[in-house]
Design a protein around this motif. Structure first.
Motif, PDB file in Angstrom:
ATOM      1  N   LEU A   1       0.846  -1.189   0.000  1.00  0.00           N
ATOM      2  CA  LEU A   1       0.000   0.000   0.000  1.00  0.00           C
ATOM      3  C   LEU A   1       0.885   1.244   0.000  1.00  0.00           C
ATOM      4  O   LEU A   1       1.829   1.337   0.785  1.00  0.00           O
ATOM      5  N   PRO A   2       0.578   2.215  -0.876  1.00  0.00           N
ATOM      6  CA  PRO A   2       1.361   3.459  -0.877  1.00  0.00           C
ATOM      7  C   PRO A   2       1.075   4.299   0.359  1.00  0.00           C
ATOM      8  O   PRO A   2      -0.058   4.338   0.853  1.00  0.00           O
ATOM      9  N   ILE A   3       2.107   4.947   0.872  1.00  0.00           N
ATOM     10  CA  ILE A   3       1.974   5.824   2.037  1.00  0.00           C
ATOM     11  C   ILE A   3       1.792   7.252   1.539  1.00  0.00           C
ATOM     12  O   ILE A   3       2.635   7.767   0.786  1.00  0.00           O
ATOM     13  N   LYS A   4       0.715   7.875   1.920  1.00  0.00           N
ATOM     14  CA  LYS A   4       0.345   9.203   1.429  1.00  0.00           C
ATOM     15  C   LYS A   4       1.480  10.218   1.558  1.00  0.00           C
ATOM     16  O   LYS A   4       2.143  10.306   2.586  1.00  0.00           O
ATOM     17  N   GLY A   5       1.691  10.951   0.476  1.00  0.00           N
ATOM     18  CA  GLY A   5       2.670  12.029   0.497  1.00  0.00           C
ATOM     19  C   GLY A   5       4.105  11.583   0.356  1.00  0.00           C
ATOM     20  O   GLY A   5       5.033  12.387   0.522  1.00  0.00           O
ATOM     21  N   THR A   6       4.331  10.285   0.046  1.00  0.00           N
ATOM     22  CA  THR A   6       5.689   9.766  -0.092  1.00  0.00           C
ATOM     23  C   THR A   6       5.755   8.842  -1.308  1.00  0.00           C
ATOM     24  O   THR A   6       4.737   8.551  -1.937  1.00  0.00           O
ATOM     25  N   ASN A   7       6.949   8.373  -1.598  1.00  0.00           N
ATOM     26  CA  ASN A   7       7.102   7.355  -2.648  1.00  0.00           C
ATOM     27  C   ASN A   7       7.233   5.960  -2.039  1.00  0.00           C
ATOM     28  O   ASN A   7       7.639   5.014  -2.702  1.00  0.00           O
ATOM     29  N   MET A   8       6.879   5.830  -0.756  1.00  0.00           N
ATOM     30  CA  MET A   8       6.973   4.549  -0.064  1.00  0.00           C
ATOM     31  C   MET A   8       5.706   3.726  -0.276  1.00  0.00           C
ATOM     32  O   MET A   8       4.608   4.267  -0.422  1.00  0.00           O
ATOM     33  N   ALA A   9       5.887   2.410  -0.256  1.00  0.00           N
ATOM     34  CA  ALA A   9       4.753   1.483  -0.262  1.00  0.00           C
ATOM     35  C   ALA A   9       5.086   0.371   0.725  1.00  0.00           C
ATOM     36  O   ALA A   9       6.092  -0.317   0.574  1.00  0.00           O
ATOM     37  N   PHE A  10       4.240   0.205   1.731  1.00  0.00           N
ATOM     38  CA  PHE A  10       4.474  -0.805   2.770  1.00  0.00           C
ATOM     39  C   PHE A  10       3.779  -2.108   2.402  1.00  0.00           C
ATOM     40  O   PHE A  10       2.670  -2.109   1.867  1.00  0.00           O
ATOM     41  N   SER A  11       4.430  -3.231   2.688  1.00  0.00           N
ATOM     42  CA  SER A  11       3.831  -4.543   2.469  1.00  0.00           C
ATOM     43  C   SER A  11       2.621  -4.718   3.382  1.00  0.00           C
ATOM     44  O   SER A  11       2.536  -4.115   4.453  1.00  0.00           O
ATOM     45  N   THR A  12       1.668  -5.554   2.958  1.00  0.00           N
ATOM     46  CA  THR A  12       0.450  -5.788   3.737  1.00  0.00           C
ATOM     47  C   THR A  12       0.776  -6.150   5.177  1.00  0.00           C
ATOM     48  O   THR A  12       0.139  -5.672   6.114  1.00  0.00           O
ATOM     49  N   LEU A  13       1.773  -6.990   5.366  1.00  0.00           N
ATOM     50  CA  LEU A  13       2.190  -7.394   6.708  1.00  0.00           C
ATOM     51  C   LEU A  13       3.466  -6.671   7.116  1.00  0.00           C
ATOM     52  O   LEU A  13       4.363  -6.453   6.292  1.00  0.00           O
TER      53      LEU A  13
ATOM     54  N   SER B   1      11.290 -17.522  13.742  1.00  0.00           N
ATOM     55  CA  SER B   1      11.452 -17.403  12.295  1.00  0.00           C
ATOM     56  C   SER B   1      10.521 -18.329  11.520  1.00  0.00           C
ATOM     57  O   SER B   1       9.955 -17.941  10.488  1.00  0.00           O
ATOM     58  N   ASN B   2      10.346 -19.553  12.010  1.00  0.00           N
ATOM     59  CA  ASN B   2       9.464 -20.500  11.326  1.00  0.00           C
ATOM     60  C   ASN B   2       8.015 -20.024  11.330  1.00  0.00           C
ATOM     61  O   ASN B   2       7.299 -20.171  10.327  1.00  0.00           O
ATOM     62  N   HIS B   3       7.591 -19.451  12.437  1.00  0.00           N
ATOM     63  CA  HIS B   3       6.226 -18.925  12.522  1.00  0.00           C
ATOM     64  C   HIS B   3       6.039 -17.755  11.556  1.00  0.00           C
ATOM     65  O   HIS B   3       4.985 -17.617  10.935  1.00  0.00           O
ATOM     66  N   ILE B   4       7.064 -16.916  11.451  1.00  0.00           N
ATOM     67  CA  ILE B   4       6.988 -15.772  10.545  1.00  0.00           C
ATOM     68  C   ILE B   4       6.858 -16.240   9.103  1.00  0.00           C
ATOM     69  O   ILE B   4       6.012 -15.757   8.338  1.00  0.00           O
ATOM     70  N   ILE B   5       7.684 -17.196   8.725  1.00  0.00           N
ATOM     71  CA  ILE B   5       7.625 -17.738   7.367  1.00  0.00           C
ATOM     72  C   ILE B   5       6.243 -18.326   7.093  1.00  0.00           C
ATOM     73  O   ILE B   5       5.666 -18.136   6.002  1.00  0.00           O
ATOM     74  N   GLU B   6       5.698 -19.008   8.080  1.00  0.00           N
ATOM     75  CA  GLU B   6       4.369 -19.621   7.955  1.00  0.00           C
ATOM     76  C   GLU B   6       3.272 -18.558   7.875  1.00  0.00           C
ATOM     77  O   GLU B   6       2.384 -18.616   7.015  1.00  0.00           O
ATOM     78  N   ASN B   7       3.348 -17.576   8.765  1.00  0.00           N
ATOM     79  CA  ASN B   7       2.306 -16.547   8.831  1.00  0.00           C
ATOM     80  C   ASN B   7       2.243 -15.674   7.588  1.00  0.00           C
ATOM     81  O   ASN B   7       1.178 -15.149   7.244  1.00  0.00           O
ATOM     82  N   THR B   8       3.368 -15.483   6.928  1.00  0.00           N
ATOM     83  CA  THR B   8       3.390 -14.611   5.746  1.00  0.00           C
ATOM     84  C   THR B   8       2.843 -15.301   4.502  1.00  0.00           C
ATOM     85  O   THR B   8       2.688 -14.656   3.461  1.00  0.00           O
ATOM     86  N   LYS B   9       2.550 -16.578   4.606  1.00  0.00           N
ATOM     87  CA  LYS B   9       1.926 -17.288   3.484  1.00  0.00           C
ATOM     88  C   LYS B   9       0.422 -17.077   3.559  1.00  0.00           C
ATOM     89  O   LYS B   9      -0.341 -17.915   4.033  1.00  0.00           O
TER      90      LYS B   9
END
Length: 365
Positions: free
Chosen positions: A4-16, A244-252
């Motif tokens: 998602l783009p961040i208003k007023g910037t050229n940044m876009a943050f990932s959903t998570l 780390s394993n939970h993070i990898i799992e949760n991001t799927k």
């Protein structure tokens, strides 16, 4: 992963985004390298921003991110927060400089007001943030836990986001706040996305539905929760994990079918009830350091903020009350046990005594 783009910037943050509000402590059993492995796992899994605050682990979370950035080849955004006590011009500048130093950065990508401070004019805070942005020390301005009224009292053209508690069991913001965010071109950032999942009663209809969906999609309850929240168009989600394993799992994230999204939406519809404060048991545990009476809450030896005085003043001034969390229990004296919102509970008692029913979300039904 979508961005998602961040208003007023050229940044876009990932959903998570990776949150550092829990687990990232200096006295943890994990080594610095193990924490760095967690950051690596997050970024390698598609996460491109880390959420932190000067108050997390007494600033250690920020320092940890700063040390990681010295040795990492990854590019990532940082969203941090300053405490309400630092909302004045002088203290805010000092807080920002201290965070920049700990984070080992020249600029904070998203700098957020952690809570409203009614003792300091919001205009002073916003003017200071605008100056910091102009000076290149921050790229975007966000708020956390703000109501519609509080946002309107700001220069909301400068605000890019509002970070709020939002999960399967607390979707109160759906009633008005999410629509308000969209109309004002603000991103909703959901925190505590897993709250309530582990506390469901065995016979709960919600637990049965979750189990059915977990089997259908070969997913964990946490994946279901994150995937449901990710179906909202204008929402980012930050979750905490030091595994780390939970993070990898949760991001799927899972592409949940429309009929199942509708089912979740119906079954997990937020239910806030007015209950008798005297029917709530308050018990301090290792995981929840609760004050068991109003006197303890006023003394506030754990330095929780906002405190009783600030919150009770806010309730009386703005009629803005975020429901407490309770669970049903079998007890001769009490019907419920407090699980979240302890300072809000005691602030309610100070403002209205125990004679006025308190709005509460029952999490284990």
């Amino acid at each position: 992963m979508k961005k998602l783009p961040i208003k007023g910037t050229n940044m876009a943050f990932s959903t998570l985004g990776l949150g550092t509000g829990t687990g990232f402590k200096k006295d943890s059993c994990k080594s610095q390298k193990e924490f760095f492995d967690v950051f690596d796992a997050s970024i390698d899994s598609g996460i491109n921003w880390i959420d932190t605050a000067e108050s997390y682990a007494n600033s250690y979370a920020e320092s940890l991110i700063g040390e990681y950035s010295k040795v990492s080849n990854h590019d990532f955004y940082v969203a941090s927060k300053f405490s309400p006590i630092n909302a004045s011009n002088k203290k805010l500048r000092q807080a920002c400089e201290a965070s920049l130093k700990r984070l080992n950065r020249e600029c904070i990508d998203l700098y957020q007001i952690h809570w409203m401070n009614y003792d300091i004019p919001i205009s002073e805070t916003m003017e200071t943030l605008a100056s910091l942005k102009k000076e290149g020390k921050i790229r975007a301005i966000g708020v956390c836990n703000f109501s519609e009224t509080e946002i309107l009292n700001c220069n909301d053209e400068l605000i890019a986001s509002n970070q709020i508690e939002f999960n399967l069991f607390n979707r109160i913001a759906e009633e008005r706040l999410l629509y308000f965010h969209k109309q004002r071109d603000l991103i909703s950032i959901a925190y505590s996305p897993f709250d309530g999942i582990k506390g469901l009663l065995p016979k709960s209809k919600k637990k049965k539905i979750l189990s059915t969906l977990m089997a259908k999609y070969s997913a964990t309850s946490f994946q279901i929760a994150l995937s449901f929240l990710a179906s909202y168009q204008n929402m980012l989600i930050t979750f905490s994990s030091t595994n780390s394993n939970h993070i990898i799992e949760n991001t799927k994230l899972i592409d949940i079918e429309k009929k199942d999204l509708k089912l979740i939406n119906q079954i997990f519809l937020s239910s806030v009830k007015l209950i008798d404060p005297k029917s709530i048991k308050i018990l301090s545990t290792k995981s929840n350091k609760f004050y068991e009476n109003l006197y303890e809450a006023k003394i506030n030896k754990y330095d929780y903020f906002p405190g009783v005085e600030e919150l009770s003043k806010e309730f009386l001034m703005s009629n803005n009350f975020k429901p407490i969390k309770v669970k049903k229990i079998e007890d001769k004296q009490f019907k419920f046990e407090l699980t979240g919102g302890m300072m809000r509970y005691w602030s309610w008692i100070k403002a209205y005594s125990d004679q006025k029913s308190i709005p509460a979300s029952i999490t284990n039904e």
